[in-house]
Structure formats: C-alpha cells, structure tokens
Design a protein around this motif. Structure first.
Motif, PDB file in Angstrom:
ATOM      1  N   LYS A   1       0.830  -1.195   0.000  1.00 29.00           N
ATOM      2  CA  LYS A   1       0.000   0.000   0.000  1.00 29.00           C
ATOM      3  C   LYS A   1       0.872   1.256   0.000  1.00 29.00           C
ATOM      4  CE  LYS A   1      -3.606   2.321   2.620  1.00 29.00           C
ATOM      5  NZ  LYS A   1      -4.430   2.326   3.824  1.00 29.00           N
ATOM      6  N   GLU A   2       1.942   1.270   0.794  1.00 31.30           N
ATOM      7  CA  GLU A   2       2.853   2.421   0.812  1.00 31.30           C
ATOM      8  C   GLU A   2       3.528   2.604  -0.545  1.00 31.30           C
ATOM      9  OE1 GLU A   2       5.555   1.834   4.032  1.00 31.30           O
ATOM     10  OE2 GLU A   2       3.989   2.039   5.561  1.00 31.30           O
ATOM     11  N   PHE A   3       3.896   1.477  -1.166  1.00 30.97           N
ATOM     12  CA  PHE A   3       4.537   1.536  -2.483  1.00 30.97           C
ATOM     13  C   PHE A   3       3.599   2.143  -3.520  1.00 30.97           C
ATOM     14  CE2 PHE A   3       5.049  -0.646  -6.598  1.00 30.97           C
ATOM     15  CZ  PHE A   3       6.284  -0.145  -6.962  1.00 30.97           C
ATOM     16  N   ILE A   4       2.349   1.696  -3.523  1.00 29.90           N
ATOM     17  CA  ILE A   4       1.374   2.180  -4.499  1.00 29.90           C
ATOM     18  C   ILE A   4       1.038   3.646  -4.269  1.00 29.90           C
ATOM     19  CG2 ILE A   4      -1.044   1.921  -5.228  1.00 29.90           C
ATOM     20  CD1 ILE A   4       0.834  -0.119  -6.428  1.00 29.90           C
ATOM     21  N   MET A   5       0.990   4.054  -3.021  1.00 27.91           N
ATOM     22  CA  MET A   5       0.569   5.420  -2.709  1.00 27.91           C
ATOM     23  C   MET A   5       1.683   6.441  -2.890  1.00 27.91           C
ATOM     24  SD  MET A   5      -2.508   4.941  -2.321  1.00 27.91           S
ATOM     25  CE  MET A   5      -3.092   6.525  -1.807  1.00 27.91           C
ATOM     26  N   ARG A   6       2.889   5.986  -3.184  1.00 33.38           N
ATOM     27  CA  ARG A   6       3.963   6.944  -3.450  1.00 33.38           C
ATOM     28  C   ARG A   6       3.620   7.739  -4.700  1.00 33.38           C
ATOM     29  NH1 ARG A   6       9.590   4.043  -3.616  1.00 33.38           N
ATOM     30  NH2 ARG A   6       8.759   2.248  -2.570  1.00 33.38           N
ATOM     31  N   GLY A   7       4.056   8.966  -4.739  1.00 33.40           N
ATOM     32  CA  GLY A   7       3.759   9.825  -5.886  1.00 33.40           C
ATOM     33  C   GLY A   7       4.372   9.336  -7.175  1.00 33.40           C
ATOM     34  N   ASN A   8       5.554   8.731  -7.112  1.00 34.70           N
ATOM     35  CA  ASN A   8       6.239   8.315  -8.337  1.00 34.70           C
ATOM     36  C   ASN A   8       5.459   7.243  -9.083  1.00 34.70           C
ATOM     37  OD1 ASN A   8       8.235  10.035  -7.562  1.00 34.70           O
ATOM     38  ND2 ASN A   8       9.616   8.447  -6.840  1.00 34.70           N
ATOM     39  N   VAL A   9       4.870   6.303  -8.382  1.00 38.62           N
ATOM     40  CA  VAL A   9       4.137   5.218  -9.033  1.00 38.62           C
ATOM     41  C   VAL A   9       2.900   5.766  -9.729  1.00 38.62           C
ATOM     42  CG1 VAL A   9       2.877   3.070  -8.632  1.00 38.62           C
ATOM     43  CG2 VAL A   9       5.015   3.492  -7.432  1.00 38.62           C
ATOM     44  N   ILE A  10       2.203   6.655  -9.079  1.00 37.63           N
ATOM     45  CA  ILE A  10       0.993   7.227  -9.670  1.00 37.63           C
ATOM     46  C   ILE A  10       1.365   8.111 -10.863  1.00 37.63           C
ATOM     47  CG2 ILE A  10      -0.954   8.754  -9.210  1.00 37.63           C
ATOM     48  CD1 ILE A  10      -1.314   7.182  -6.719  1.00 37.63           C
ATOM     49  N   ASP A  11       2.427   8.895 -10.735  1.00 37.00           N
ATOM     50  CA  ASP A  11       2.882   9.717 -11.853  1.00 37.00           C
ATOM     51  C   ASP A  11       3.258   8.845 -13.042  1.00 37.00           C
ATOM     52  OD1 ASP A  11       2.507  11.950 -10.334  1.00 37.00           O
ATOM     53  OD2 ASP A  11       4.641  12.210  -9.823  1.00 37.00           O
ATOM     54  N   LEU A  12       3.938   7.750 -12.778  1.00 37.95           N
ATOM     55  CA  LEU A  12       4.332   6.848 -13.858  1.00 37.95           C
ATOM     56  C   LEU A  12       3.112   6.239 -14.531  1.00 37.95           C
ATOM     57  CD1 LEU A  12       6.567   5.455 -15.432  1.00 37.95           C
ATOM     58  CD2 LEU A  12       6.603   3.693 -13.663  1.00 37.95           C
ATOM     59  N   ALA A  13       2.129   5.836 -13.752  1.00 34.54           N
ATOM     60  CA  ALA A  13       0.914   5.257 -14.329  1.00 34.54           C
ATOM     61  C   ALA A  13       0.189   6.275 -15.214  1.00 34.54           C
ATOM     62  CB  ALA A  13      -0.005   4.764 -13.221  1.00 34.54           C
ATOM     63  N   VAL A  14       0.094   7.496 -14.745  1.00 30.03           N
ATOM     64  CA  VAL A  14      -0.553   8.550 -15.535  1.00 30.03           C
ATOM     65  C   VAL A  14       0.238   8.799 -16.819  1.00 30.03           C
ATOM     66  CG1 VAL A  14      -1.114  11.011 -15.577  1.00 30.03           C
ATOM     67  CG2 VAL A  14      -1.672   9.631 -13.569  1.00 30.03           C
ATOM     68  N   ALA A  15       1.560   8.812 -16.715  1.00 23.46           N
ATOM     69  CA  ALA A  15       2.404   9.042 -17.898  1.00 23.46           C
ATOM     70  C   ALA A  15       2.217   7.937 -18.933  1.00 23.46           C
ATOM     71  CB  ALA A  15       3.867   9.139 -17.488  1.00 23.46           C
ATOM     72  N   VAL A  16       2.107   6.701 -18.493  1.00 18.27           N
ATOM     73  CA  VAL A  16       1.916   5.590 -19.427  1.00 18.27           C
ATOM     74  C   VAL A  16       0.574   5.712 -20.138  1.00 18.27           C
ATOM     75  CG1 VAL A  16       1.549   3.086 -19.548  1.00 18.27           C
ATOM     76  CG2 VAL A  16       3.461   4.004 -18.252  1.00 18.27           C
TER      77      VAL A  16
END
Length: 139
Positions: A6-21
């Motif tokens: 949950k901490e890994f998913i909630m990090r900003g970098n993961v969400i930014d990467l998903a949006v970028a993809v």
C-alpha cells in the motif's frame, strides 16, 4: 506485506508513472492516426505510391524465388517514432523545463555554476609538484 504494498502504491512516483503511461498511449494513438491519415498519404502522393506502407522492394533469391523487403513499414514506424518524440518534447518536456526555470528564477535560486576546470599550465604545475615530492628522500 500488504502495508508495504500500500505504501509503495501510494507513493507519488508510481501514480505519476501510471498517468504518464496512459497519456503516452493516448498520444501515441493520436500521432499514429495523424501519420497514417495525413503524413503517409502526402508522402505517397509526392512519390506516387498511393500509400507509404505499400513501398516494398522485391529481390530475387538464390533458388529462383523472391523475397520482399517492406521498406514502407519501416519508414512508417520511423515517422511515427519521430512524430511522437517531437510532440512529447515540444508539448511536455520543453514547456516543463521553461516553467521550472521561471519558478527557480522567482524563488531566487540561481543555477549552480560549473566548477572551473584547471588550465593546462595549472595541471602541469601540479604534476611537477607531485613528482618533486616523490623524489625527496624519505627519512
């Protein structure tokens, strides 16, 4: 284990990467449509091909058959890549870099100056000094 995930998913970098993809995939579809619907027909019209992807080179083989090289498909893929890269750079990267520069200028943060490299003469003097230190007899 779930807490760490949950901490890994909630990090900003993961969400930014998903949006970028997702955005990248959408832009790729748009650019491919523009290249296939506008650029390829224009190039085909200029070279009287009808469609750039139909550009093929047929070469006879050693045993009497033929082999077809789909040069048009390679050109279409290359044009798509260059178009996507150019649009991503000019729509996202360049404006973001300019925005960051303006933000840094407003905040009064100057870009760090590059360290001044020694001149050739200074380097030679340092080498001379090191060689002189090595030649001195040790007590």
């Amino acid at each position: 284990m779930i807490k760490g995930f949950k901490e890994f998913i909630m990090r900003g970098n993961v969400i930014d990467l998903a949006v970028a993809v997702v955005i990248g995939a959408a832009f790729t579809a748009i650019i491919n449509a523009i290249v296939e619907g506008l650029i390829n027909p224009l190039i085909g019209f200029l070279f009287q091909l009808g469609d750039l992807s139909s550009l093929n080179i047929v070469v006879p083989t050693l045993f009497g058959g033929t082999s077809t090289f789909a040069i048009g498909s390679i050109l279409v893929a290359s044009i798509n890549f260059v178009a996507v890269a150019a649009i991503v750079y000019f729509v996202f990267v360049f404006p973001m870099n300019r925005w960051k520069e303006r933000q840094a200028a407003r905040a009064g943060v100057a870009e760090p100056e590059e360290a001044k490299l020694p001149t050739e003469q200074e380097l030679l003097m340092q080498i001379r000094d090191l060689l002189q230190q090595q030649e001195k007899p040790r007590a």
